[in-house]
Structures are given as structure tokens and as C-alpha cells.
Design a protein around this motif. Sequence first.
Motif, PDB file in Angstrom:
ATOM      1  N   GLY A 162       0.646  -1.045  -0.042  1.00 54.50           N
ATOM      2  CA  GLY A 162       0.074   0.047  -0.138  1.00 54.50           C
ATOM      3  C   GLY A 162       1.153   1.295  -0.054  1.00 54.50           C
ATOM      4  N   GLU A 163       0.405   2.081  -0.753  1.00 55.82           N
ATOM      5  CA  GLU A 163       1.440   3.262  -1.015  1.00 55.82           C
ATOM      6  C   GLU A 163       1.347   4.364   0.241  1.00 55.82           C
ATOM      7  N   PRO A 221       6.278   2.001   6.188  1.00 55.42           N
ATOM      8  CA  PRO A 221       6.156   3.205   5.163  1.00 55.42           C
ATOM      9  C   PRO A 221       7.234   2.818   4.293  1.00 55.42           C
ATOM     10  N   VAL A 222       6.643   3.465   3.038  1.00 54.13           N
ATOM     11  CA  VAL A 222       7.772   3.280   1.726  1.00 54.13           C
ATOM     12  C   VAL A 222       9.290   3.495   1.944  1.00 54.13           C
ATOM     13  N   GLN A 249      11.003   0.365   0.774  1.00 49.70           N
ATOM     14  CA  GLN A 249      12.106   0.282  -0.309  1.00 49.70           C
ATOM     15  C   GLN A 249      13.531  -0.416   0.076  1.00 49.70           C
ATOM     16  N   PRO A 250      13.736  -0.265   1.254  1.00 49.68           N
ATOM     17  CA  PRO A 250      15.150  -0.880   1.618  1.00 49.68           C
ATOM     18  C   PRO A 250      14.920  -2.323   1.697  1.00 49.68           C
ATOM     19  N   GLU A 264      -2.756   1.846  -4.213  1.00 49.59           N
ATOM     20  CA  GLU A 264      -3.588   3.100  -3.349  1.00 49.59           C
ATOM     21  C   GLU A 264      -4.180   2.243  -1.983  1.00 49.59           C
ATOM     22  N   GLY A 265      -3.756   3.025  -0.810  1.00 49.85           N
ATOM     23  CA  GLY A 265      -4.428   2.254   0.421  1.00 49.85           C
ATOM     24  C   GLY A 265      -3.251   2.280   1.448  1.00 49.85           C
ATOM     25  N   GLY A 266      -3.678   1.598   2.554  1.00 48.22           N
ATOM     26  CA  GLY A 266      -2.715   1.547   3.494  1.00 48.22           C
ATOM     27  C   GLY A 266      -2.162   0.177   3.636  1.00 48.22           C
TER      28      GLY A 266
END
Length: 69
Positions: free
Chosen positions: A6-7, A13-14, A19-20, A38-40
Motif C-alpha cells: 500500500g502506498e 512506510p515506503v 524500499q529498503p 492505493e491504500g494503507g
Amino acid sequence: TLVINGENDFTLPVETAQQPFFDMLGTPDADKRMVWIEGGHVTTDRNALIRESLTWLERYHGPVSTGRR
């Protein structure tokens, strides 16, 4: 390797988690993909989740044949 997140994930968190994690995967870049929906933490966009998953699976396993005509 397909990673779908989810973004707006407040749990992972991204920038600090998603990302890591993706960057540390040992899979060659050509064989890994990260998708943000889209979403959590749990997305409600099931169609996007299914679409991304099927596209990825078809890339490596070919199209699905149901045996119907």
C-alpha cells in the motif's frame, strides 16, 4: 519477485521499510518488481492486486488455459 504494498502504509512506510527491503532482495533487477497500490497496510483495491499478480504470473508461467472454448 513481486512485491505489492500500500502506498500509504503507516505500519511499513515506503521510505523506511518497503524500499529498503526491496533493494536488499538478491533477485536480479530484471526479475523483480515493486508495485504500490492505493491504500494503507491492507489495500481495498482488490482488482489492482489481482491484475498485478496475474500479469506477473503470466510473465513467468504463461497464460492460463481453462480448457474451455
